[in-house]
Design a protein around this motif. Structure first.
Motif, short mmCIF file in Angstrom:
data_model
loop_
_atom_site.label_atom_id
_atom_site.label_comp_id
_atom_site.label_asym_id
_atom_site.label_seq_id
_atom_site.Cartn_x
_atom_site.Cartn_y
_atom_site.Cartn_z
N GLU A 1 36.20 65.96 -41.31
CA GLU A 1 36.51 65.71 -42.72
C GLU A 1 37.87 66.32 -43.05
OE1 GLU A 1 34.84 66.56 -47.21
OE2 GLU A 1 33.59 67.03 -45.49
N TRP A 2 38.81 65.47 -43.45
CA TRP A 2 40.14 65.90 -43.84
C TRP A 2 40.04 66.41 -45.26
CZ3 TRP A 2 44.98 62.45 -42.76
CH2 TRP A 2 46.12 63.11 -43.15
N VAL A 3 40.16 67.72 -45.45
CA VAL A 3 40.01 68.33 -46.77
C VAL A 3 41.37 68.51 -47.43
CG1 VAL A 3 37.83 69.43 -46.17
CG2 VAL A 3 39.95 70.69 -45.85
N ASN A 4 41.38 68.93 -48.68
CA ASN A 4 42.61 69.02 -49.46
C ASN A 4 43.48 70.24 -49.13
OD1 ASN A 4 44.27 67.91 -51.53
ND2 ASN A 4 43.54 69.51 -52.91
N GLY B 1 43.70 78.10 -48.75
CA GLY B 1 44.73 78.37 -47.76
C GLY B 1 46.08 78.47 -48.44
N PRO B 2 47.15 78.33 -47.66
CA PRO B 2 48.49 78.38 -48.25
C PRO B 2 48.74 77.18 -49.17
CG PRO B 2 48.61 77.81 -45.93
CD PRO B 2 47.18 78.14 -46.22
N SER B 3 49.78 77.27 -49.99
CA SER B 3 50.09 76.18 -50.93
C SER B 3 50.85 75.03 -50.28
CB SER B 3 50.88 76.71 -52.13
OG SER B 3 52.08 77.32 -51.68
N TYR C 1 50.49 71.70 -41.44
CA TYR C 1 49.18 71.19 -41.02
C TYR C 1 48.20 71.11 -42.18
CZ TYR C 1 51.05 72.60 -36.51
OH TYR C 1 51.85 72.77 -35.41
N ARG C 2 47.35 70.09 -42.14
CA ARG C 2 46.23 69.96 -43.07
C ARG C 2 44.96 70.38 -42.35
NH1 ARG C 2 46.56 69.33 -48.53
NH2 ARG C 2 48.09 67.78 -49.07
N GLU C 3 44.04 70.91 -43.13
CA GLU C 3 42.78 71.40 -42.57
C GLU C 3 41.77 70.27 -42.41
OE1 GLU C 3 39.53 74.53 -44.15
OE2 GLU C 3 41.59 75.23 -43.99
#
Length: 72
Positions: free
Chosen positions: A7-10, A26-28, A32-34
């Motif tokens: 699942e690609w989260v925001n 996480g960081p702003s 990379y996306r989580e």
């Protein structure tokens, strides 16, 4: 829902604070996306909502999806 696709989260991927948190952010920004939850093609060790991985925005790779949601 776990184990179908990652699942690609925001959130952007990065380290969390060591302090206890609810819904840690996480960081702003970042490179990379989580992603969370594992995918059917990976080992069962990855199939849990707390497992975090990461992908690049321009090439998320195989087995990554997203969940459409809205606030009532």
């Amino acid at each position: 829902m776990l184990g179908n696709v990652w699942e690609w989260v925001n959130d952007w991927y990065g380290p969390y604070s060591e302090d206890p948190q609810t819904n840690p952010q996480g960081p702003s920004s970042g490179p990379y996306r989580e992603i969370r939850g594992g995918a059917w093609i990976y080992a069962t060790d990855f199939v849990r909502s707390s497992y975090r991985g990461y992908v690049t925005v321009d090439n998320p790779g195989f087995g990554v999806g997203f969940r459409a949601a809205r606030n009532p």
